[in-house]
Write a protein that holds these residues in place. Structure first.
Motif, mmCIF file in Angstrom:
data_model
loop_
_atom_site.group_PDB
_atom_site.id
_atom_site.type_symbol
_atom_site.label_atom_id
_atom_site.label_comp_id
_atom_site.label_asym_id
_atom_site.label_seq_id
_atom_site.Cartn_x
_atom_site.Cartn_y
_atom_site.Cartn_z
ATOM 1 N N ILE A 32 59.035 -13.341 -77.271
ATOM 2 C CA ILE A 32 59.896 -12.250 -77.715
ATOM 3 C C ILE A 32 59.284 -10.935 -77.245
ATOM 4 O O ILE A 32 58.150 -10.623 -77.570
ATOM 5 C CB ILE A 32 60.039 -12.255 -79.256
ATOM 6 N N VAL A 33 60.050 -10.170 -76.464
ATOM 7 C CA VAL A 33 59.570 -8.889 -75.940
ATOM 8 C C VAL A 33 59.855 -7.763 -76.925
ATOM 9 O O VAL A 33 59.048 -6.864 -77.121
ATOM 10 C CB VAL A 33 60.225 -8.591 -74.579
ATOM 11 N N GLY A 34 61.017 -7.814 -77.564
ATOM 12 C CA GLY A 34 61.402 -6.782 -78.518
ATOM 13 C C GLY A 34 62.682 -7.171 -79.214
ATOM 14 O O GLY A 34 63.274 -8.209 -78.918
ATOM 15 N N THR A 35 63.130 -6.314 -80.131
ATOM 16 C CA THR A 35 64.333 -6.589 -80.893
ATOM 17 C C THR A 35 65.360 -5.492 -80.668
ATOM 18 O O THR A 35 65.077 -4.314 -80.878
ATOM 19 C CB THR A 35 64.014 -6.680 -82.398
ATOM 20 N N CYS A 36 66.541 -5.890 -80.248
ATOM 21 C CA CYS A 36 67.662 -4.974 -80.055
ATOM 22 C C CYS A 36 68.401 -4.865 -81.387
ATOM 23 O O CYS A 36 68.612 -5.875 -82.061
ATOM 24 C CB CYS A 36 68.593 -5.530 -78.981
ATOM 25 N N PRO A 37 68.816 -3.650 -81.789
ATOM 26 C CA PRO A 37 69.548 -3.522 -83.047
ATOM 27 C C PRO A 37 70.892 -4.257 -83.027
ATOM 28 O O PRO A 37 71.387 -4.677 -84.057
ATOM 29 C CB PRO A 37 69.761 -2.016 -83.207
ATOM 30 N N GLU A 38 71.469 -4.465 -81.848
ATOM 31 C CA GLU A 38 72.764 -5.134 -81.712
ATOM 32 C C GLU A 38 72.639 -6.636 -81.439
ATOM 33 O O GLU A 38 73.407 -7.430 -81.953
ATOM 34 C CB GLU A 38 73.544 -4.486 -80.567
ATOM 35 N N HIS A 39 71.650 -7.035 -80.628
ATOM 36 C CA HIS A 39 71.557 -8.416 -80.164
ATOM 37 C C HIS A 39 70.376 -9.212 -80.726
ATOM 38 O O HIS A 39 70.225 -10.376 -80.398
ATOM 39 C CB HIS A 39 71.492 -8.436 -78.632
ATOM 40 N N GLY A 40 69.532 -8.587 -81.531
ATOM 41 C CA GLY A 40 68.418 -9.302 -82.150
ATOM 42 C C GLY A 40 67.236 -9.488 -81.199
ATOM 43 O O GLY A 40 67.098 -8.762 -80.218
ATOM 44 N N PRO A 41 66.368 -10.475 -81.456
ATOM 45 C CA PRO A 41 65.181 -10.696 -80.629
ATOM 46 C C PRO A 41 65.558 -11.065 -79.192
ATOM 47 O O PRO A 41 66.451 -11.871 -78.974
ATOM 48 C CB PRO A 41 64.476 -11.877 -81.305
ATOM 49 N N LEU A 42 64.855 -10.454 -78.238
ATOM 50 C CA LEU A 42 65.158 -10.683 -76.831
ATOM 51 C C LEU A 42 63.931 -11.136 -76.063
ATOM 52 O O LEU A 42 62.823 -10.662 -76.300
ATOM 53 C CB LEU A 42 65.674 -9.390 -76.178
ATOM 54 N N GLY A 43 64.144 -12.042 -75.129
ATOM 55 C CA GLY A 43 63.096 -12.472 -74.208
ATOM 56 C C GLY A 43 63.075 -11.562 -72.989
ATOM 57 O O GLY A 43 63.932 -10.694 -72.826
ATOM 58 N N PRO A 44 62.126 -11.771 -72.098
ATOM 59 C CA PRO A 44 61.958 -10.899 -70.940
ATOM 60 C C PRO A 44 63.155 -10.860 -70.004
ATOM 61 O O PRO A 44 63.377 -9.870 -69.321
ATOM 62 C CB PRO A 44 60.728 -11.457 -70.238
ATOM 63 N N HIS A 45 63.980 -11.903 -69.979
ATOM 64 C CA HIS A 45 65.140 -11.937 -69.094
ATOM 65 C C HIS A 45 66.269 -11.027 -69.568
ATOM 66 O O HIS A 45 67.202 -10.776 -68.820
ATOM 67 C CB HIS A 45 65.641 -13.378 -68.928
ATOM 68 N N HIS A 46 66.200 -10.532 -70.804
ATOM 69 C CA HIS A 46 67.220 -9.618 -71.318
ATOM 70 C C HIS A 46 66.686 -8.203 -71.513
ATOM 71 O O HIS A 46 67.288 -7.400 -72.222
ATOM 72 C CB HIS A 46 67.767 -10.126 -72.659
ATOM 73 N N VAL A 47 65.542 -7.889 -70.897
ATOM 74 C CA VAL A 47 64.915 -6.589 -71.086
ATOM 75 C C VAL A 47 64.778 -5.871 -69.749
ATOM 76 O O VAL A 47 64.487 -6.482 -68.732
ATOM 77 C CB VAL A 47 63.517 -6.766 -71.734
ATOM 78 N N THR A 48 65.024 -4.565 -69.783
ATOM 79 C CA THR A 48 64.835 -3.731 -68.609
ATOM 80 C C THR A 48 63.971 -2.535 -69.006
ATOM 81 O O THR A 48 63.943 -2.157 -70.179
ATOM 82 C CB THR A 48 66.187 -3.271 -68.032
ATOM 83 N N LYS A 49 63.255 -1.962 -68.059
ATOM 84 C CA LYS A 49 62.453 -0.772 -68.337
ATOM 85 C C LYS A 49 62.941 0.366 -67.478
ATOM 86 O O LYS A 49 62.404 0.639 -66.410
ATOM 87 C CB LYS A 49 60.972 -1.046 -68.077
ATOM 88 N N GLU A 50 64.009 0.988 -67.918
ATOM 89 C CA GLU A 50 64.583 2.127 -67.203
ATOM 90 C C GLU A 50 64.330 3.385 -67.986
ATOM 91 O O GLU A 50 64.147 3.364 -69.188
ATOM 92 C CB GLU A 50 66.076 1.927 -67.009
ATOM 93 N N GLY A 51 64.378 4.505 -67.272
ATOM 94 C CA GLY A 51 64.249 5.776 -67.983
ATOM 95 C C GLY A 51 63.111 6.578 -67.583
ATOM 96 O O GLY A 51 62.106 6.552 -67.202
#
Length: 51
Positions: A32-51
């Motif tokens: 688990i990389v982090g938790t999205c308020p809308e989609h819950g716990p996410l793995g690395p395949h659902h995470v991006t580092k933009e900004g």
């Protein structure tokens, strides 16, 4: 790079105690990389580092 964000909706992820090297459960080997308020716990395949 920016903070980790949900690839699905772009929300900033909470990366507190949930984001560890531990696995979600014994049947799922994805960390688990982090938790999205809308989609819950996410793995690395659902995470991006933009900004």
């Amino acid at each position: 790079m920016g903070d980790p964000r949900c690839r699905l909706c772009g929300a900033a992820l909470a990366t507190g105690l949930v984001a560890t090297d531990s696995r979600h459960c014994c049947l799922n080997s994805t960390p688990i990389v982090g938790t999205c308020p809308e989609h819950g716990p996410l793995g690395p395949h659902h995470v991006t580092k933009e900004g």
